[in-house]
Design a protein around this motif. Structure first.
Motif, short mmCIF file in Angstrom:
data_model
loop_
_atom_site.label_atom_id
_atom_site.label_comp_id
_atom_site.label_asym_id
_atom_site.label_seq_id
_atom_site.Cartn_x
_atom_site.Cartn_y
_atom_site.Cartn_z
N GLY A 10 47.84 44.14 37.16
CA GLY A 10 47.06 45.23 36.58
C GLY A 10 46.21 44.68 35.43
O GLY A 10 46.05 43.47 35.29
N LEU A 14 45.84 40.64 34.47
CA LEU A 14 44.57 39.97 34.74
C LEU A 14 43.92 39.47 33.45
O LEU A 14 43.32 38.40 33.42
N PRO A 34 45.93 46.02 43.87
CA PRO A 34 45.34 46.76 42.74
C PRO A 34 45.52 48.26 42.85
O PRO A 34 45.66 48.95 41.85
N SER A 35 45.54 48.78 44.08
CA SER A 35 45.62 50.24 44.26
C SER A 35 46.95 50.81 43.77
O SER A 35 47.09 52.02 43.64
N SER A 37 48.18 50.09 40.80
CA SER A 37 48.13 50.22 39.34
C SER A 37 47.86 51.69 38.99
O SER A 37 47.10 52.37 39.65
N TYR A 40 44.30 52.85 38.67
CA TYR A 40 43.50 52.94 39.90
C TYR A 40 43.18 54.38 40.27
O TYR A 40 42.14 54.68 40.83
N LYS A 57 39.32 53.04 40.05
CA LYS A 57 39.20 52.14 41.18
C LYS A 57 38.12 51.07 40.92
O LYS A 57 38.35 49.87 41.12
N MET A 60 39.32 48.61 38.21
CA MET A 60 40.23 47.59 38.73
C MET A 60 39.46 46.57 39.56
O MET A 60 39.75 45.38 39.50
N SER A 61 38.46 47.02 40.30
CA SER A 61 37.77 46.05 41.13
C SER A 61 36.90 45.13 40.27
O SER A 61 36.78 43.94 40.56
N VAL A 64 39.44 42.60 38.88
CA VAL A 64 39.86 41.63 39.90
C VAL A 64 38.73 40.64 40.18
O VAL A 64 38.96 39.42 40.26
N THR A 76 49.67 38.43 46.38
CA THR A 76 50.31 39.73 46.58
C THR A 76 51.75 39.48 47.00
O THR A 76 52.00 38.80 47.99
#
Lengths: 283, 283
Positions: A10, A14, A34-35, A37, A40, A57, A60-61, A64, A76
């Motif tokens: 998360g 990161l 990520p989804s 978190s 998200y 969303k 987070m992207s 990342v 993952t």
């Protein structure tokens, strides 16, 4: 050997990762997608400065992408346990064993409650890892308690090796579960047995099983690393994000309130730099 | 009365401001122009997640825009002193007096050293504020020690009221100084006098003056608020960014290492939310 292993992908994890990489350390992040978190699902975030009005969303992207641009390795996979090995730590990541000189916990807010009997029977029929312990239950009956759709893959795997699998979802919509699995609605109450697990009691019925798999997005921190000191259910840290154990740091929601992106980013930043400073002293 | 007065308009101060505003508090930021923030001069920042490869100037302008979009009031002006008034605080902002229920210090890293005699003669010939104290030196000789071009405006003002102004720049390029002012090169050593200031001694020469104005971008925190506890020259805070004084919080470089944008953002976030929680208890 990894310099800095980070548990959690998360915002805190990161942020820690990019700060470790920028200081030329070998960094690896282990986390759920990520989804998973909390952030998200946020419809709109206004209080992380520089990203006005972004949704969770997209945020987070961006995080990342930033990490990937800086060649942060993100794997993952769920960390099951961390073992102190003297001068370093060993992580069990879904039965892959990984050595790291330092570990940053950024595993989020653990909402999980512990079932009656869960601690007592851990390793005696209670497991957090289907991949690790599934083979021990070949041709036997097990129950799986899952708190999200991510638990279904593990459950499907168990259905391949076990005689019978009961699945107790702690969420609403089941996505993709093998036909062989019996879904049981109900709230788990306690785990019963003698030396080993014999039954799982729900508020609706009782299941005769020799294994109970508890597949949650977050493993309670106390299970992850024995001896890690908590305070108000959060990992106890000082202003440098140091825990009570050398080489172990924490950042983000797992260190307690407020549960905020800005706080998480800042703590990840500090934890990584403190880990770097510790690594330099190790040499 | 302001709910949250924030001293400093860098990353920590602006992060605190947006978090105060989002919680519906009356917030005001007092600070130097963005270009005086250390981060402004950074060629490239990679470790504030979400803004890969940005330069310090663009970063500050994104932060300022974000704050302005959220209607944060930013007043350019130097806070000279903060006075505890019981249930609230009074800020002297270049002789404008402002009341606030809580104050967040986000005044950055204070690089200033204190001159010999500076503490002794403060208020007896030594001043940090030309606007405040200039009129007291009408038709007298004064020296101004300035650590950036921003001090020149104050010095020009003093040249209008004083008989004679010596200017000792602690930086290289003078931008816009009145012809009447005598620029003196040298390193200030000590301030001398009896009850009142009589002389400023430099390593190059000595100046007969009855006033010494020290116009630095940052006033040392200890001068800003008497009784505020420091630790290693930084403001001592706990994990909630609380200082030893009720209603006073701190965030960013002023709380100590590491001097990082991420840390500053996170601390501003936490300080503001803690101030909000204190304000709710006040009612």
């Amino acid at each position: 050997m990894i310099d800095i292993a980070i548990i959690g992908a998360g915002p805190a994890g990161l942020s820690a990762a990019i700060n470790g990489v920028i200081r030329n350390k070998k960094v690896k992040v282990f986390g759920n997608p990520p989804s998973t978190s909390y952030i998200y699902k946020a419809e709109r975030v206004d209080n992380y400065i520089g990203m006005l009005g972004i949704n969770g969303k997209d945020m987070m992207s961006e995080f990342v992408n930033h990490a990937k641009e800086m060649n942060v390795e993100i794997q993952t996979g769920k960390v099951i346990e961390v073992f102190p090995m003297g001068e370093y730590y060993m992580l069990n990541v879904a039965n892959e064993f990984i050595e790291a000189k330092t570990v940053i916990f950024a595993n989020g807010f653990s909402k999980g409650t512990v079932l009656e009997g869960e601690n007592e029977f851990l390793g005696k029929g209670v497991s957090y890892c289907a991949t690790c312990d599934g083979p021990l239950y070949r041709n036997r009956q097990v129950a799986v308690i899952g708190d999200s759709q991510y638990a279904e893959e593990d459950t499907n795997y168990l259905a391949e090796v076990c005689e019978k699998v009961y699945y107790i979802p702690l969420y609403k919509e089941i996505a993709d579960l093998s036909a062989a699995i019996e879904v049981v609605q109900g709230k788990p109450k306690r785990i019963l047995g003698e030396q080993l697990v014999r039954r799982l009691e729900l508020d609706t019925r009782e299941l005769e099983v020799s294994g109970v798999f508890i597949i949650k997005e977050n493993i309670p921190t106390t299970k992850l690393l024995k001896g890690l000191e908590l305070e108000n259910k959060a990992i106890k840290v000082n202003r440098f994000m140091e825990t009570n154990m050398k080489g172990i740091y924490a950042a983000g929601d797992c260190t307690g309130r407020p549960y905020q992106v800005g706080k998480a980013i800042g703590e990840g930043n500090v934890a990584a730099l403190q880990a770097v400073s510790y690594l330099h002293k190790l040499k």
